[in-house]
Design a protein around this motif. Structure first.
Motif, PDB file in Angstrom:
ATOM      1  N   SER A 167      71.121  44.335  36.187  1.00 34.17           N
ATOM      2  CA  SER A 167      70.421  44.087  34.926  1.00 34.17           C
ATOM      3  C   SER A 167      70.532  45.258  33.956  1.00 34.17           C
ATOM      4  CB  SER A 167      68.945  43.785  35.203  1.00 34.17           C
ATOM      5  OG  SER A 167      68.249  43.486  34.017  1.00 34.17           O
ATOM      6  N   ASN A 168      70.497  46.485  34.485  1.00 31.83           N
ATOM      7  CA  ASN A 168      70.570  47.644  33.582  1.00 31.83           C
ATOM      8  C   ASN A 168      71.996  48.081  33.281  1.00 31.83           C
ATOM      9  OD1 ASN A 168      71.482  49.305  35.713  1.00 31.83           O
ATOM     10  ND2 ASN A 168      69.414  50.013  36.220  1.00 31.83           N
ATOM     11  N   GLY A 169      72.983  47.381  33.852  1.00 28.78           N
ATOM     12  CA  GLY A 169      74.372  47.649  33.529  1.00 28.78           C
ATOM     13  C   GLY A 169      75.041  48.716  34.376  1.00 28.78           C
ATOM     14  N   THR A 170      74.320  49.282  35.354  1.00 32.65           N
ATOM     15  CA  THR A 170      74.949  50.256  36.248  1.00 32.65           C
ATOM     16  C   THR A 170      76.083  49.586  37.013  1.00 32.65           C
ATOM     17  OG1 THR A 170      72.858  51.457  36.500  1.00 32.65           O
ATOM     18  CG2 THR A 170      74.565  51.862  38.157  1.00 32.65           C
ATOM     19  N   SER A 171      75.829  48.355  37.449  1.00 33.69           N
ATOM     20  CA  SER A 171      76.866  47.488  38.005  1.00 33.69           C
ATOM     21  C   SER A 171      76.968  46.263  37.114  1.00 33.69           C
ATOM     22  CB  SER A 171      76.523  47.055  39.436  1.00 33.69           C
ATOM     23  OG  SER A 171      76.493  48.154  40.323  1.00 33.69           O
ATOM     24  N   LEU A 172      78.119  45.618  37.122  1.00 35.00           N
ATOM     25  CA  LEU A 172      78.285  44.426  36.293  1.00 35.00           C
ATOM     26  C   LEU A 172      78.032  43.139  37.073  1.00 35.00           C
ATOM     27  CD1 LEU A 172      81.453  45.316  34.174  1.00 35.00           C
ATOM     28  CD2 LEU A 172      79.025  45.622  33.597  1.00 35.00           C
ATOM     29  N   VAL A 173      78.304  43.173  38.368  1.00 31.46           N
ATOM     30  CA  VAL A 173      78.111  41.994  39.212  1.00 31.46           C
ATOM     31  C   VAL A 173      77.452  42.416  40.521  1.00 31.46           C
ATOM     32  CG1 VAL A 173      80.054  40.717  38.237  1.00 31.46           C
ATOM     33  CG2 VAL A 173      80.410  42.192  40.221  1.00 31.46           C
ATOM     34  N   TYR A 220      75.445  38.393  37.570  1.00 27.38           N
ATOM     35  CA  TYR A 220      76.186  39.257  36.643  1.00 27.38           C
ATOM     36  C   TYR A 220      75.317  39.600  35.446  1.00 27.38           C
ATOM     37  CZ  TYR A 220      77.028  34.952  33.935  1.00 27.38           C
ATOM     38  OH  TYR A 220      76.876  33.778  33.215  1.00 27.38           O
ATOM     39  N   ASN A 221      75.637  40.719  34.806  1.00 25.44           N
ATOM     40  CA  ASN A 221      74.928  41.158  33.609  1.00 25.44           C
ATOM     41  C   ASN A 221      75.372  40.264  32.446  1.00 25.44           C
ATOM     42  OD1 ASN A 221      74.588  42.666  31.015  1.00 25.44           O
ATOM     43  ND2 ASN A 221      73.688  44.206  32.365  1.00 25.44           N
ATOM     44  N   LYS A 222      74.463  39.463  31.938  1.00 26.91           N
ATOM     45  CA  LYS A 222      74.836  38.449  30.951  1.00 26.91           C
ATOM     46  C   LYS A 222      75.107  39.013  29.557  1.00 26.91           C
ATOM     47  CE  LYS A 222      70.066  37.013  29.929  1.00 26.91           C
ATOM     48  NZ  LYS A 222      69.110  35.865  29.996  1.00 26.91           N
ATOM     49  N   LYS A 223      74.765  40.275  29.308  1.00 30.64           N
ATOM     50  CA  LYS A 223      75.083  40.905  28.028  1.00 30.64           C
ATOM     51  C   LYS A 223      76.443  41.593  28.053  1.00 30.64           C
ATOM     52  CE  LYS A 223      70.370  41.678  26.346  1.00 30.64           C
ATOM     53  NZ  LYS A 223      69.369  42.699  25.904  1.00 30.64           N
ATOM     54  N   LEU A 224      76.832  42.073  29.223  1.00 30.36           N
ATOM     55  CA  LEU A 224      78.083  42.818  29.339  1.00 30.36           C
ATOM     56  C   LEU A 224      79.231  41.984  29.888  1.00 30.36           C
ATOM     57  CD1 LEU A 224      76.676  46.192  30.743  1.00 30.36           C
ATOM     58  CD2 LEU A 224      77.192  45.602  28.370  1.00 30.36           C
ATOM     59  N   ASN A 277      68.020  40.761  32.872  1.00 28.54           N
ATOM     60  CA  ASN A 277      69.220  40.527  32.077  1.00 28.54           C
ATOM     61  C   ASN A 277      70.393  40.092  32.966  1.00 28.54           C
ATOM     62  OD1 ASN A 277      70.991  40.639  29.811  1.00 28.54           O
ATOM     63  ND2 ASN A 277      71.622  42.693  30.452  1.00 28.54           N
ATOM     64  N   ILE A 278      70.200  38.990  33.671  1.00 24.70           N
ATOM     65  CA  ILE A 278      71.237  38.511  34.593  1.00 24.70           C
ATOM     66  C   ILE A 278      71.388  37.003  34.490  1.00 24.70           C
ATOM     67  CG2 ILE A 278      70.790  40.348  36.268  1.00 24.70           C
ATOM     68  CD1 ILE A 278      69.529  37.977  38.015  1.00 24.70           C
ATOM     69  N   ASP A 279      72.496  36.513  34.996  1.00 28.11           N
ATOM     70  CA  ASP A 279      72.684  35.085  35.225  1.00 28.11           C
ATOM     71  C   ASP A 279      73.310  34.929  36.601  1.00 28.11           C
ATOM     72  OD1 ASP A 279      72.514  32.389  34.771  1.00 28.11           O
ATOM     73  OD2 ASP A 279      73.477  32.496  32.790  1.00 28.11           O
ATOM     74  N   MET A 280      73.372  33.694  37.074  1.00 29.49           N
ATOM     75  CA  MET A 280      73.747  33.432  38.465  1.00 29.49           C
ATOM     76  C   MET A 280      74.922  32.471  38.547  1.00 29.49           C
ATOM     77  SD  MET A 280      71.260  31.798  41.402  1.00 29.49           S
ATOM     78  CE  MET A 280      71.160  30.214  40.548  1.00 29.49           C
ATOM     79  N   VAL A 281      75.737  32.654  39.600  1.00 29.74           N
ATOM     80  CA  VAL A 281      76.879  31.782  39.863  1.00 29.74           C
ATOM     81  C   VAL A 281      76.834  31.323  41.317  1.00 29.74           C
ATOM     82  CG1 VAL A 281      79.394  31.652  40.070  1.00 29.74           C
ATOM     83  CG2 VAL A 281      78.372  32.926  38.166  1.00 29.74           C
ATOM     84  N   TYR A 282      76.969  29.993  41.513  1.00 32.42           N
ATOM     85  CA  TYR A 282      77.167  29.467  42.860  1.00 32.42           C
ATOM     86  C   TYR A 282      78.677  29.488  43.131  1.00 32.42           C
ATOM     87  CZ  TYR A 282      72.369  27.590  42.738  1.00 32.42           C
ATOM     88  OH  TYR A 282      70.999  27.440  42.658  1.00 32.42           O
TER      89      TYR A 282
END
Length: 350
Positions: A231-237, A152-156, A254-259
């Motif tokens: 990362s560029n915010g075109t998609s959120l996840v 997911y985009n960690k800023k948005l 600009n992302i983070d990860m979820v298991y």
């Protein structure tokens, strides 16, 4: 000794790892053995020192591995690269003409679906490989373990709002905001569809409809587009492989990860020897090589790929997984019908 990038590789329709370029040529009616002899004579490469590899791996993965194989064995490797389905189809055609030795890359469920084109072989490293990932009949060999994760985009998107389960990801709040790649160009995308189907007790063709709905039909061309799109915010996840997410995080995206808390698949990618392989012994050496502790450790440390060997200690930054019991055979059985539905919904019917 570690794996290092040496030699020269040129990109093009046909790729070669090494100093000599072997161009496959000849008509459909040409005898395979004669074709190989002509290539050998033309480029002064002995027939016993050749290997023809079809791969769906990205260049950053296959290039250093194949170069080191060349360095250690003196075998020149001719590479043809593309998407998983594309290369499986081409490998089948080439196998019928005796013009391909190895398919390298793509989820093992695809190998299971195409198992009739592969020749059984057990790696000399088999005793050190995790039995959970091995083919029952030896038609394919696993390379690395590849868990599916969310990004997911960690800023948005705040971490507390990021989807934690598959149901949350497929909730209407994320409709039109999910990055997903074309199944024809991404073996991972088919694995994702099959994973959701098996977890939720649905038909994969129905999951395809859900994916098309959730993305509003905005399908990305390849799996390599997932991270930039999020990362560029075109998609959120987005949905991708653990190794892809970890590499992107390490590179500053600009992302983070979820298991996924409710479970995920960790289907290995594979490798298999084609029937009628013109250089079968070299193909066996290649499989032994990629399952060696040297290459398995390299793949983990350089590419964030989990080893399928039981004697390689895992990286500390690998998270804890809740792995589902993924049915590879069922996934293989569903593949043709699922792709048919995909093509119907994406307007790619023949």
């Amino acid at each position: 000794m570690g794996i290092s990038v040496k030699g020269r590789i040129k990109k093009g329709f046909t790729l070669l790892a090494g100093a000599s370029m072997l161009l496959l040529s000849g008509c459909a009616n040409e005898d395979a053995a004669q074709s190989v002899k002509e290539i050998s004579d033309k480029y002064s490469v002995a027939e016993e020192n050749q290997l023809i590899v079809y791969t769906s791996h990205k260049e950053e993965v296959y290039l250093p591995i194949i170069q080191e194989f060349e360095n250690e064995t003196g075998i020149y490797v001719d590479i043809q690269a593309g998407g998983t389905q594309e290369m499986m189809q081409q490998a089948k055609s080439a196998s019928e003409k005796g013009k391909c030795d190895i398919m390298f890359g793509g989820g093992v469920e695809s190998y299971e679906a195409w198992k009739d084109i592969f020749e059984p072989y057990e790696s000399s490293e088999k005793e050190q490989l995790d039995e959970a990932f091995l083919s029952k009949d030896g038609c394919w060999t696993p390379f690395t373990e590849l868990p599916i994760v969310f990004v997911y985009n960690k800023k948005l998107v705040h971490s507390s709002m990021a989807p934690q389960t598959w149901d949350e990801l497929l909730d209407s709040k994320w409709q039109g905001k999910i990055a997903f790649a074309d199944m024809d160009n991404s073996g991972t995308s088919y694995t994702i569809v099959s994973t959701i189907a098996q977890m939720q007790g649905k038909e994969p063709s129905d999951v395809v409809e859900t994916i098309i709905h959730q993305t509003n039909g905005a399908i990305l061309k390849s799996s390599g587009d997932i991270i930039p799109d999020v990362s560029n915010g075109t998609s959120l996840v987005g949905i991708t492989l653990e190794e892809t997410a970890l590499k992107a995080i390490d590179r500053g995206y600009n992302i983070d990860m979820v298991y996924p808390k409710d479970g995920t698949s960790a289907v290995p990618d594979g490798c298999g020897i084609l029937k009628n392989a013109p250089h079968e012994e070299n193909a066996k050496r290649f499989i032994d090589f990629i399952t060696s502790s040297q290459v398995q450790g390299f793949a983990m440390n350089q590419f964030y790929r989990r080893p399928i060997r039981t004697d390689v200690e895992l990286r500390e930054d690998f998270g804890k997984l809740n792995i589902i019991d993924f049915d590879v055979a069922k996934s293989a059985e569903d593949e043709e019908a699922t792709f048919d539905r995909w093509h119907q919904l994406t307007g790619q019917e023949d």
